[in-house]
Design a protein around this motif. Structure first.
Motif, PDB file in Angstrom:
ATOM      1  N   ASP A  14       0.829  -1.198   0.000  1.00 38.79           N
ATOM      2  CA  ASP A  14       0.000   0.000   0.000  1.00 38.79           C
ATOM      3  C   ASP A  14       0.867   1.252   0.000  1.00 38.79           C
ATOM      4  OD1 ASP A  14      -2.864   1.056   0.380  1.00 38.79           O
ATOM      5  OD2 ASP A  14      -1.718   2.143   1.889  1.00 38.79           O
ATOM      6  N   SER A  17       4.976   3.819   5.465  1.00 40.33           N
ATOM      7  CA  SER A  17       4.504   4.762   6.473  1.00 40.33           C
ATOM      8  C   SER A  17       5.685   5.389   7.193  1.00 40.33           C
ATOM      9  CB  SER A  17       3.605   4.045   7.483  1.00 40.33           C
ATOM     10  OG  SER A  17       3.269   4.914   8.534  1.00 40.33           O
ATOM     11  N   LYS A  29      -1.897  -4.112   7.008  1.00 35.60           N
ATOM     12  CA  LYS A  29      -2.783  -2.967   6.760  1.00 35.60           C
ATOM     13  C   LYS A  29      -3.961  -2.970   7.733  1.00 35.60           C
ATOM     14  CE  LYS A  29      -4.988  -0.317   3.152  1.00 35.60           C
ATOM     15  NZ  LYS A  29      -5.222  -0.216   1.715  1.00 35.60           N
ATOM     16  N   LEU A  33      -4.972   0.179  10.198  1.00 33.99           N
ATOM     17  CA  LEU A  33      -6.288   0.794  10.182  1.00 33.99           C
ATOM     18  C   LEU A  33      -6.984   0.672  11.536  1.00 33.99           C
ATOM     19  CD1 LEU A  33      -7.454  -0.307   6.635  1.00 33.99           C
ATOM     20  CD2 LEU A  33      -6.754   1.972   7.357  1.00 33.99           C
ATOM     21  N   TYR A  88      -6.524  11.084   8.936  1.00 33.78           N
ATOM     22  CA  TYR A  88      -5.859   9.862   8.491  1.00 33.78           C
ATOM     23  C   TYR A  88      -6.884   8.734   8.348  1.00 33.78           C
ATOM     24  CZ  TYR A  88      -1.560   6.987   8.277  1.00 33.78           C
ATOM     25  OH  TYR A  88      -0.527   6.182   7.891  1.00 33.78           O
ATOM     26  N   TYR A  92      -7.834   6.945   4.762  1.00 37.55           N
ATOM     27  CA  TYR A  92      -7.501   5.543   4.490  1.00 37.55           C
ATOM     28  C   TYR A  92      -8.707   4.631   4.456  1.00 37.55           C
ATOM     29  CZ  TYR A  92      -2.601   6.178   3.978  1.00 37.55           C
ATOM     30  OH  TYR A  92      -1.399   6.560   3.478  1.00 37.55           O
ATOM     31  N   SER A 101      -5.368   1.425  -3.211  1.00 36.17           N
ATOM     32  CA  SER A 101      -4.243   1.575  -2.293  1.00 36.17           C
ATOM     33  C   SER A 101      -3.718   3.001  -2.408  1.00 36.17           C
ATOM     34  CB  SER A 101      -3.133   0.580  -2.641  1.00 36.17           C
ATOM     35  OG  SER A 101      -2.518   0.946  -3.854  1.00 36.17           O
ATOM     36  N   PHE A 102      -2.835   3.370  -1.499  1.00 37.39           N
ATOM     37  CA  PHE A 102      -2.265   4.711  -1.535  1.00 37.39           C
ATOM     38  C   PHE A 102      -1.439   4.907  -2.807  1.00 37.39           C
ATOM     39  CE2 PHE A 102       0.978   7.888  -0.419  1.00 37.39           C
ATOM     40  CZ  PHE A 102       0.130   8.943  -0.112  1.00 37.39           C
TER      41      PHE A 102
END
Length: 149
Positions: A14, A17, A29, A33, A88, A92, A101-102
């Motif tokens: 993804d 970070s 992930k 989250l 955030y 997300y 995904s990012f």
């Protein structure tokens, strides 16, 4: 989709970070989250719980003690944390619900839903409602195991 990043191979990467100094991929992930969601909820609870106390000591500056000033500063920091983690979370979880995904978001690629999965939410959180809120993998197993088979 396998991606090479940080000299390691990740299944369904993804993003990397900087907040946690980790690559966020299929297997972690859900934990990211859940962490972000729970920090947001806890910060919101603190904001609501201490609202009256902070209002009371803010409107009486002549009787304010050092503890009261500290409480006001900590409440302000909590509001900053709440704002950051709320944004955030919304971003997300929005990507998750759009099956993106990012990396797909930043490169304007279309969503790549793995074969055999209906959407990204069931891929990461599983199909059991009980598994959704706990940091565990249930009967469905890790996402990378399901993607590789």
């Amino acid at each position: 989709m396998l991606v090479l990043f940080s000299a390691r191979c990740f299944v369904y990467l993804d993003h990397h970070s900087t907040l946690f100094d980790r690559c966020i991929a299929a297997d972690n992930k859900k934990f990211l989250l859940l962490f972000v969601g729970y920090v947001t909820l806890f910060s919101l609870w603190i904001t609501i719980s201490f609202r009256e106390y902070i209002a009371e000591i803010s409107y009486q500056p002549e009787t304010r003690t050092a503890e009261g000033t500290t409480a006001i500063v900590l409440y302000g920091l909590n509001l900053i944390v709440l704002g950051f983690f709320s944004a955030y979370s919304v971003f997300y979880f929005g990507l998750l619900l759009k099956n993106r995904s990012f990396i797909e978001y930043t490169t304007n690629q279309s969503a790549q839903i793995p074969e055999g999965e209906s959407n990204d939410f069931t891929l990461y959180f599983g199909s059991s409602l009980l598994e959704w809120f706990m940091p565990i993998y249930g009967k469905s197993g890790k996402p990378s195991d399901r993607l590789e088979s």
